[in-house]
Design an enzyme around this catalytic site. Structure first.
Site, PDB file in Angstrom:
ATOM      1  N   ASP A 165      10.765 -22.774  -9.110  1.00  0.00           N
ATOM      2  CA  ASP A 165      10.837 -23.870  -9.680  1.00  0.00           C
ATOM      3  C   ASP A 165      11.827 -24.435 -10.725  1.00  0.00           C
ATOM      4  O   ASP A 165      11.989 -25.826 -11.073  1.00  0.00           O
ATOM      5  CB  ASP A 165       9.208 -24.528 -10.047  1.00  0.00           C
ATOM      6  N   ASP A 197       0.834 -14.284  -9.214  1.00  0.00           N
ATOM      7  CA  ASP A 197       1.808 -15.180  -9.825  1.00  0.00           C
ATOM      8  C   ASP A 197       2.829 -14.109 -10.463  1.00  0.00           C
ATOM      9  O   ASP A 197       2.831 -12.813 -10.207  1.00  0.00           O
ATOM     10  CB  ASP A 197       0.859 -15.340 -11.471  1.00  0.00           C
ATOM     11  N   ASP A 255      -5.964 -24.249  -8.212  1.00  0.00           N
ATOM     12  CA  ASP A 255      -6.918 -23.269  -7.682  1.00  0.00           C
ATOM     13  C   ASP A 255      -8.401 -23.612  -7.626  1.00  0.00           C
ATOM     14  O   ASP A 255      -9.088 -23.514  -6.576  1.00  0.00           O
ATOM     15  CB  ASP A 255      -6.826 -22.086  -8.440  1.00  0.00           C
TER      16      ASP A 255
END
Length: 752
Positions: free
Chosen positions: A136, A294, A461
């Site tokens: 990102d 992650d 989440d």
């Protein structure tokens, strides 16, 4: 498909158990809390306002403790048997792996590289895996690092599988000394691998300092004139496993993507990136299962995919109702565990109800569920029911749900109907992948609403798994020791508070949005106890906030000469409660390595700011903001012989054991609380108001003094910070603000 022979041993089993000692302690504390509340109610009219404030704080804490009791009451976990998988399953299903990163500075590229390398080397057929990295930050450095990592992966993956390496993240693997007992060939290969990894690390480090390499390679043309918040979609297939058969020398697909971003356009943070990953992977590989990791959390167990497949494919449990499998993870930085105050009994307790929560990383998802499928849409044989099939036959409804890309709609239909995965050429889907990364693609679709990762919360989440469970799905957990994934977190200090603040704010957003466990009480298919568990998670800031408000009360009582705690025999309630809670807390610290007193005051201070954030959002004044927190970079080499062994094992530098302070408002509440309690103690012991005390009966006494001392000791890091200098001392700016507020508090208490 799984073999249906009934005499074969199961692939997994659900283990339920209960700690009667823990249950007795928790129930005793709950009973004492209710007794204290009853006592406060009976004598409410006889005491000062501080009595009412104490009652409200204790009532809030008691309510949260009641929810906590519900959570831990029936713990359970799944035990997998991956060694039985090959004899039970003819062809293993494919898995798409998602890795998300957003900032090459706060999330250094070497962390991303180690995570990706550990995932590429998993003990699973390489032709059944595809790794997608979402950047990102649109960083050419991240792309460069992944290209270099692929070169190393071509020798690292065969090495890991040849010698059955346990931990397949190079930085962690090479912390251990060479095992010469493995033989000459292994020694030679090990030394060669370490040299090559050091070369890779050096290349990444050099590229971080000098970007001249960017202009010399035409492959980086797509990154020219780009900014992290202003660029077109970039999709690059770094490596494609064409026609692979899954032998030990193969490397899975590796794809780099960065979705389009434009200024003043809301991109929904990580949830938006995850939905783009779902669409791109659906076009290229369309695996029925997806693993979300992650960027700073490497695979610590090479068989983790096989472990998850045992749960998904076990015929004794209904595969229609297992939506996701959450794996246990922890952190190699001991200090970081203080931020994750989710003890094992809490995680296992939630798993014993309708299934564990999704914790944002280390989770296997089923693609059909992410696409919005409900258990009611399925028949007994996993096929779609007639109503769901009719829905798929309408192109208009599919476009409204998933967007106007024909390739995407075709991919979704294939996934929902469980068509077998067929080998595709990833590079043929690049243009279609760029189309679904357009900033306007999700407009007037259900992405982020009922499809994919849900928006409207910083805790994507918790928000997403609430929706999944409310549709009637269950989930499972893999609770292995050692944990399946390990990662790093921001160091306890200024970086820790924003992380905790973000979690608490996101949880509160879930409480107020459409997924709230209080909304749709009779329409949703959440079990009652699971609903209470979600209520505890979404209201997680209330307990530390009540403690934050409670801590100045002993000081106020002492300064104002009023009673806070019961007297006489009734004082036994407080003493017994503190004793039981102390024993319980001590047990928590012993069973959860890495916890310290900071695991108490960090969430307590952060809760105040999260309440402020959510209030501004509800009033329409501002949006909550997702802040990427800085991660610590692990050392590749072991420290000196003088360092503690556990720090060597974790690859972290030993520190002084003191907390680091900076001039941040996050440290203001703790400093203020310490100062007002010290001021109250000083006032009491120096006898500044001895005359007024002697003239008034029934005022504050030894009980309130002990309360102030207890609070001061609880804020020991702040107390030490008053006398230390440098980064371990409380900055003058923070101290002056806290002192000013403390003076106002003392004046108010004395004059009120």
């Amino acid at each position: 498909m799984a073999d249906s022979s009934s005499f074969l041993p199961p692939l997994c089993e659900r283990i339920s158990y209960k700690s009667y000692v823990l249950s007795a302690v928790v129930l005793t504390i709950l009973g004492l809390l209710f007794s204290l509340l009853l006592y406060r109610i009976l004598y409410m009219n006889q005491y000062d306002t501080v009595w009412v404030v104490a009652f409200l704080c204790e009532a809030c804490y008691s309510f949260m403790w009641l929810l906590f009791t519900n959570v831990i009451w029936s713990p359970a976990k799944h035990k997998s048997y991956p060694d039985r998988l090959d004899e039970r399953v003819q062809e293993l299903p494919s898995v798409d792996i998602f890795v998300t990163t957003a900032d090459p500075v706060k999330e250094p590229s070497i962390l991303v590289v180690n995570t990706v390398l550990s995932l590429l080397a998993l003990n699973y057929p390489a032709n059944k895996l595809a790794c997608y990295v979402s950047d990102d930050g649109c960083s050419p450095l991240t792309y460069f690092s992944l290209k270099e990592a692929l070169k190393f992966a071509n020798i690292w993956v065969p090495f890991c599988k040849k010698y059955n390496v346990k931990v397949r993240a190079p930085f962690r693997y090479f912390l251990d000394s060479l095992d010469t007992s493995m033989g000459f060939e292994f020694t030679k290969d090990w030394e060669m691998m370490k040299r090559e990894y050091e070369k890779l690390s050096q290349k990444v480090e050099d590229a971080t300092r000098d970007s001249n390499w960017l202009d010399s390679d035409n492959d980086f043309e797509a990154f020219s004139s780009t900014k992290p918040t202003d660029h077109s979609t970039i999709v690059k297939v770094i490596w494609e496993n064409k026609g692979g058969v899954g032998d030990e020398k193969e490397v899975p697909h590796l794809v780099y993507i960065s979705r389009e971003k434009r200024p003043n356009y809301f991109h929904h943070y990580k949830a938006g990136a995850m939905n783009f990953l779902v669409r791109v992977s659906g076009l290229m590989t369309n695996a029925p299962y997806m693993l979300n990791v992650d960027c700073d959390m490497y695979a610590n167990e090479a068989d983790v995919v096989r472990q998850a497949m045992c749960i998904f494919l076990e015929e004794s449990t209904n595969p229609n109702h297992c939506a996701f499998v959450q794996c246990r993870h922890d952190f190699y930085d001991n200090k970081s565990n203080e931020l994750i105050n989710m003890e094992p009994h809490v995680i296992l307790g939630i798993a014993g109800i309708q299934g564990p929560f999704y914790y944002g990383t280390g989770c296997f998802h089923t693609r059909r569920v992410i696409y919005g499928l409900s258990p009611d849409d399925l028949g007994d044989d996993e096929s779609l029911a007639s109503a769901a099939t009719r829905k798929l036959s309408t192109e208009e409804s599919l476009v409204r749900e998933f967007g106007n890309s024909k390739e995407m709609v075709k991919s979704v239909v294939g996934a929902l109907q469980r068509h077998l995965y067929t080998q595709r050429i990833c590079t043929n889907s690049i243009e279609a992948a760029k189309e679904v990364g357009n900033i306007h693609y999700e407009h007037q679709t259900n992405w982020g609403k009922t499809v994919g990762w849900l928006y409207d919360s910083l805790s994507e989440d918790l928000n997403t798994c609430t929706r999944i469970h409310s549709r009637g799905w269950t989930s499972s957990s893999i609770y292995m020791d050692p944990p399946a994934f390990r990662g790093c977190m921001p160091p306890v200090g200024v970086e820790a508070f924003p992380q905790m603040r973000r979690w608490m704010t996101g949880s509160m957003e879930v409480f107020f949005n459409k997924q709230s466990p209080l909304i749709g009480m009779f329409q949703q298919k959440l079990k009652f106890r699971q609903r209470l568990a979600y209520l505890a998670a979404s209201m997680s800031c209330l307990s530390p906030l009540s403690m934050l408000l409670y801590c100045p009360l002993p000081a106020y009582s002492l300064l104002h000469n009023t009673i806070l705690f019961p007297k006489g025999i009734s004082l036994g309630i407080i003493i017994t409660l503190l004793g039981m809670h102390f024993l319980y807390t001590l047990w928590e610290f012993m069973t959860s390595p890495g916890l310290s007193i900071e695991s108490w005051y960090v969430p307590m201070s952060s809760s105040l700011f999260s309440v402020f954030d959510i209030t501004l959002k509800l009033l329409g004044i501002s949006r909550t903001v997702f802040i990427v927190t800085k991660k610590t970079v692990p050392e590749t080499k072991s420290g000196s012989g003088d360092a503690p062994s556990h720090l060597k094992d974790n690859g972290m530098k030993p520190d002084s054991g003191n907390s680091e302070f900076v001039g941040s408002l996050f440290f203001l509440p703790g400093t203020f609380i310490l100062l007002v309690n010290l001021a109250a103690l000083a006032d009491f012991w120096m006898g500044l108001r001895m005359r007024s005390r002697s003239g008034k009966e029934g005022g504050s006494g030894l009980e309130e003094v002990c309360g102030c001392i207890f609070v001061a000791i609880s804020f020991l890091p702040f107390l030490k910070g008053l006398f230390l200098k440098g980064k371990y001392g409380i900055p003058l700016s923070t101290l002056s603000k806290a002192a000013f507020l403390a003076v106002l508090f003392v004046v108010f208490s004395l004059g009120n």
